[in-house]
Design an enzyme around this catalytic site. Structure first.
Site, short mmCIF file in Angstrom:
data_model
loop_
_atom_site.label_atom_id
_atom_site.label_comp_id
_atom_site.label_asym_id
_atom_site.label_seq_id
_atom_site.Cartn_x
_atom_site.Cartn_y
_atom_site.Cartn_z
N ASN A 85 5.01 -4.40 1.10
CA ASN A 85 3.29 -4.94 0.31
C ASN A 85 3.64 -6.16 -0.80
O ASN A 85 5.07 -6.89 -1.14
CB ASN A 85 3.42 -3.49 -0.20
CG ASN A 85 3.26 -2.65 0.06
OD1 ASN A 85 2.09 -2.65 0.95
ND2 ASN A 85 4.23 -1.84 -0.27
N ARG B 2 3.00 5.69 -3.63
CA ARG B 2 3.48 5.89 -2.13
C ARG B 2 3.69 5.17 -0.61
O ARG B 2 4.21 5.50 -0.30
CB ARG B 2 1.54 6.26 -2.08
CG ARG B 2 1.04 7.19 -1.16
CD ARG B 2 1.05 6.07 0.39
NE ARG B 2 0.17 5.20 0.58
CZ ARG B 2 0.01 4.65 1.54
NH1 ARG B 2 0.61 4.98 2.79
NH2 ARG B 2 -0.61 3.47 1.78
N CYS C 58 7.28 -0.52 6.73
CA CYS C 58 6.29 -0.16 7.96
C CYS C 58 7.03 0.82 8.58
O CYS C 58 7.89 -0.73 9.46
CB CYS C 58 5.39 -0.58 8.02
SG CYS C 58 4.11 0.08 9.65
#
Length: 314
Positions: free
Chosen positions: A257, A21, A248
Site C-alpha cells: 500500500n 488488514r 496483493c
C-alpha cells in the site's frame, strides 16, 4: 447529510490506516495481539482515527485475523477511533453485525474475471451481498456504515484494461443497493495520476455530497503521485499502511500500500490538515519491525526524515 458525510466530512481529509488488514493478508508471520494493540494505541496517540483491522474469515484460513473481535474492542475504547473490517460473504456479514465494528467493507470486482477468481461469485452476486449487508446493518444493535469497495478499478491483472464507465456503473449500483459509501481501488498499482484524476472526477459527480474512498498501491512507484491526483480531483478519504506494509496476491513480489507516513506528509504539504503528528507516528514502525523482523518496510520520509525547518506536529 448522509451518514457517511457525518463521519467523513468533505471539509477535511480522512486517512485510513489499513496495515492491520491489507498489510497482513499475505505475511508469513504476523504480530501478536499485544503487538497489534500497541500498534493501534501508538498510532491513535499520534492522531490516527480510522483503522481497518481484518476480515471476517475462519481463523483456520486466515489466522492473522483470529483476534479481529478483540481489536475491534480495543478501538472501541479509544476516543474518536473507528474500526473497519471486510465481510466477504453472508456469514462474514452476520459476524460483523455481532462484533460491534464501525464499518463493514464489501468488495465488488471491476471485472467479471477477477470476481470469479477472487471470490468465486459474479459481480452482480457481489452487489447482492452489499444489499444484504446493508439490510443486516439496519437491524444491527450498533448500526455500522457499509462501504462497497470496487477492486481492480484502474486495471485488472487478469482481464487487463478496465472501462472507467463500468466502474462508475458498479459504484452507482452499490449506492442503489444501500451502501453508505463507495471506494475505488488500484489493487495492483496499474495506473498513473491522469487515470486517477479522471476516474475520481467521475466518481465525485456520481456521489455528490456522499464521500468516496480511494485505495492505492505503490506497486510501480506511483502511489504518492496518484494520491496527489486523487486529492486534486476532490477525494477526501485515502488509505495507506504504516511502512507500506502489504501486497496483493495478483501482483507477486510487488510492494504494498501507499506508505501511510508519506501520505500524511503529502496531505500536509498540500494544505490538508490530517490531525496526525508525524514525529509521534514514526515509532510505530519499530513495533512492526520488532514483531515482523523479516517483513520489509518502506517509506521515503522514514529514510530521509522531516525537513529541519518544518514541523508537522498537531
Amino acid at each position: 447529510m448522509s451518514r457517511a458525510a457525518e463521519i467523513y466530512p468533505r471539509a477535511g481529509v480522512s486517512l485510513r490506516e489499513v496495515g492491520l488488514r491489507d498489510g497482513l493478508q499475505l505475511v508469513k508471520a504476523f504480530p501478536s495481539t499485544a503487538g497489534k494493540t500497541e500498534w493501534i494505541k501508538r498510532a491513535h496517540g499520534a492522531g490516527v482515527r480510522h483503522f481497518e483491522v481484518g476480515s471476517f474469515l475462519p481463523a483456520s484460513r486466515m489466522p492473522q485475523f483470529a483476534d479481529l473481535r478483540e481489536l475491534i474492542g480495543v478501538i472501541a475504547g479509544l476516543e474518536g477511533a473507528r474500526s473497519a473490517a471486510l465481510a466477504l460473504n453472508e456469514r462474514g456479514a452476520d459476524d460483523a453485525m455481532a462484533s460491534g465494528v464501525d464499518e463493514v467493507v464489501c468488495v465488488v470486482s471491476a471485472t467479471e474475471e477477477h470476481s470469479q477468481a477472487n471470490m468465486r461469485r459474479s459481480r452482480e452476486a457481489a452487489i447482492d451481498l452489499v444489499r444484504t449487508t446493508t439490510e443486516k446493518a439496519a437491524d444491527a444493535p450498533k448500526r455500522p456504515l457499509v462501504m462497497a469497495a470496487i477492486s481492480m478499478a484502474f486495471g485488472c491483472s487478469i482481464a487487463g484494461p478496465v472501462d472507467p464507465a463500468e466502474v462508475v456503473r458498479l459504484a452507482g449500483a452499490c449506492l442503489d443497493a444501500g451502501a453508505d459509501i463507495v471506494g475505488v481501488a488500484d489493487t495492483v498499482g496499474f495506473c498513473g495520476p491522469k487515470q486517477v484524476e479522471e476516474l475520481c472526477t467521475d466518481i465525485g459527480k456520481l456521489c455528490g455530497d456522499i464521500p468516496y474512498l480511494v485505495h492505492l498501491h505503490d506497486t510501480r512507484g506511483m502511489g504518492i503521485a496518484n494520491a496527489a491526483a486523487a486529492l486534486n480531483a476532490g477525494a477526501r478519504i485515502l488509505d495507506g499502511s504504516i511502512g507500506g506494509l502489504g501486497g496483493c496476491p495478483f501482483a507477486p513480489g510487488a510492494t504494498g500500500n501507499v506508505v501511510f507516513e508519506d501520505l500524511v506528509y503529502l496531505c500536509e504539504t498540500m494544505g490538508f490538515a490530517t490531525g496526525i503528528d508525524l514525529e509521534a507516528l514514526f515509532p510505530v514502525r519499530e513495533i512492526l519491525a520488532n514483531e515482523m523482523p523479516n517483513e520489509p518496510l518502506y517509506g521515503a520520509l522514514a529514510r530521509a526524515g522531516l525537513p529541519a525547518t518544518v514541523s508537522y506536529r498537531h
